[in-house]
Scaffold this active site. Sequence first.
Site, PDB file in Angstrom:
ATOM      1  N   ARG A 192       0.854  -1.180   0.000  1.00  0.00           N
ATOM      2  CA  ARG A 192       0.000   0.000   0.000  1.00  0.00           C
ATOM      3  C   ARG A 192       0.898   1.241   0.000  1.00  0.00           C
ATOM      4  O   ARG A 192       2.089   1.172   0.263  1.00  0.00           O
ATOM      5  CB  ARG A 192      -0.917   0.024   1.223  1.00  0.00           C
ATOM      6  N   LYS A 225      -2.261  -1.588   7.316  1.00  0.00           N
ATOM      7  CA  LYS A 225      -3.568  -0.991   7.584  1.00  0.00           C
ATOM      8  C   LYS A 225      -4.111  -1.458   8.932  1.00  0.00           C
ATOM      9  O   LYS A 225      -4.220  -2.647   9.196  1.00  0.00           O
ATOM     10  CB  LYS A 225      -4.538  -1.369   6.461  1.00  0.00           C
ATOM     11  N   HIS A 303      -2.668   2.249  -6.240  1.00  0.00           N
ATOM     12  CA  HIS A 303      -3.180   1.031  -5.607  1.00  0.00           C
ATOM     13  C   HIS A 303      -3.407  -0.075  -6.633  1.00  0.00           C
ATOM     14  O   HIS A 303      -3.468  -1.253  -6.273  1.00  0.00           O
ATOM     15  CB  HIS A 303      -4.483   1.334  -4.865  1.00  0.00           C
ATOM     16  N   ARG A 306      -0.882  -2.818  -6.522  1.00  0.00           N
ATOM     17  CA  ARG A 306      -1.133  -3.850  -5.505  1.00  0.00           C
ATOM     18  C   ARG A 306      -2.149  -4.867  -6.020  1.00  0.00           C
ATOM     19  O   ARG A 306      -1.994  -6.074  -5.835  1.00  0.00           O
ATOM     20  CB  ARG A 306      -1.629  -3.189  -4.225  1.00  0.00           C
ATOM     21  N   HIS A 329      -4.120  -9.606   4.175  1.00  0.00           N
ATOM     22  CA  HIS A 329      -5.572  -9.625   4.283  1.00  0.00           C
ATOM     23  C   HIS A 329      -6.004 -10.570   5.401  1.00  0.00           C
ATOM     24  O   HIS A 329      -5.462 -11.671   5.528  1.00  0.00           O
ATOM     25  CB  HIS A 329      -6.218 -10.081   2.970  1.00  0.00           C
ATOM     26  N   TYR A 338      -9.626  -8.737  -4.997  1.00  0.00           N
ATOM     27  CA  TYR A 338      -8.501  -8.057  -5.619  1.00  0.00           C
ATOM     28  C   TYR A 338      -8.078  -8.746  -6.908  1.00  0.00           C
ATOM     29  O   TYR A 338      -7.375  -8.178  -7.721  1.00  0.00           O
ATOM     30  CB  TYR A 338      -7.300  -8.039  -4.666  1.00  0.00           C
TER      31      TYR A 338
END
Length: 367
Positions: A192, A225, A303, A306, A329, A338
């Site tokens: 990220r 995150k 992004h 990613r 994740h 994704y």
Amino acid sequence: MIDLPDARFALVTAIDPERSMFDAMLDGWERQQFSRGLSAGTVEHNTGFIRRFELALGEYPWHWTATDVEDFTSSLLSMSPPRAHSTLRGYHQTITTFCDFLTDPRYDWAERCTEAFGTHPVQICHEWNTRAHLSEFEAKPAKRPFSYDELEAFFARADLIVEEIIQKGKKGALSALRDAQLFKTVYAFGLRRTEAAMLDLADLRSNPNSPQWAGYGVVHVRFGKAINGGPPRRRSVLAVPEFDWAIEGLKHWVEQARPKFLAHKTNALWISERKTRLSIRHLDYRFAAIRDQAGLDENLTLHSLRHSYVTHLIEFGYPERFVQEQVGHSYASTTAIYTSVSNDYKNRILASALGRVYSPTPEGLNQ
């Protein structure tokens, strides 16, 4: 004798008691959010939005109604372009949380407002006037990963910028080299923006199972995150052989190019000409500039690199659990959204299935 400071304070509160009450509410909500463990940036964003919401309505919270939420949402939808579903949901959630704070019986805002103004705040958000979180992936449909050709064009353009600056004899070649390698690292390790910007030299580590990459076999992410006000999550991302070209570039940056910045007082991996850590804004700006110069789709964002990493690992045949751990994740379903594998990959899977199901029966098997 009159105490002057107290007299001045009494005069101010008498002139605008409503503004004083609203400011006190926001101060109390800020303290509550910090107590919950939310970051300073999140708290500032939330309180700033509530101030803008109050300004847009022209009313203080003890006069807010459910209709105000609906009118505010309609005004945002009438803009060009209209606000995205995820943006509106975030706004609604912030208003809901603030009203929950004001109406919670464990605080005395209702009593104080009733005594001062004859009315009190109520919860103005409900299931019929707010956006729900109905999908794991709320980004606009135009958001997507890079194709292989687009990736090649993007990185080729980033490298060409370095060569053009050198040929013209201008300054900036070192910075352009840094930006090119930064984006290659983002892609090669599925990072990220914040994760990439906050990397230090100490976050580059060895993997005993991959001695050929020396100290560049693992990238330790310390600013992943966070979830629900928790601390940033950490993970270790292993280098994979399909991206060894980026690993070689990372080694060149650390050992040969970065020392030329003479930034001895910072351990930041990506540093600016002022010898400070690169900002998120710089990452976004430089990515957009290279993308536009390469003539690529404007819907491709930083992004998207990613997303491409996840997609390409799946296409390379890595197990989904491995990919999930690589990108940090919590749930496999998040990794799945994704993934946008190519038609070539799907055709290979289909060909394998057809061969397995319709393969000729071995001679003599049914005899």
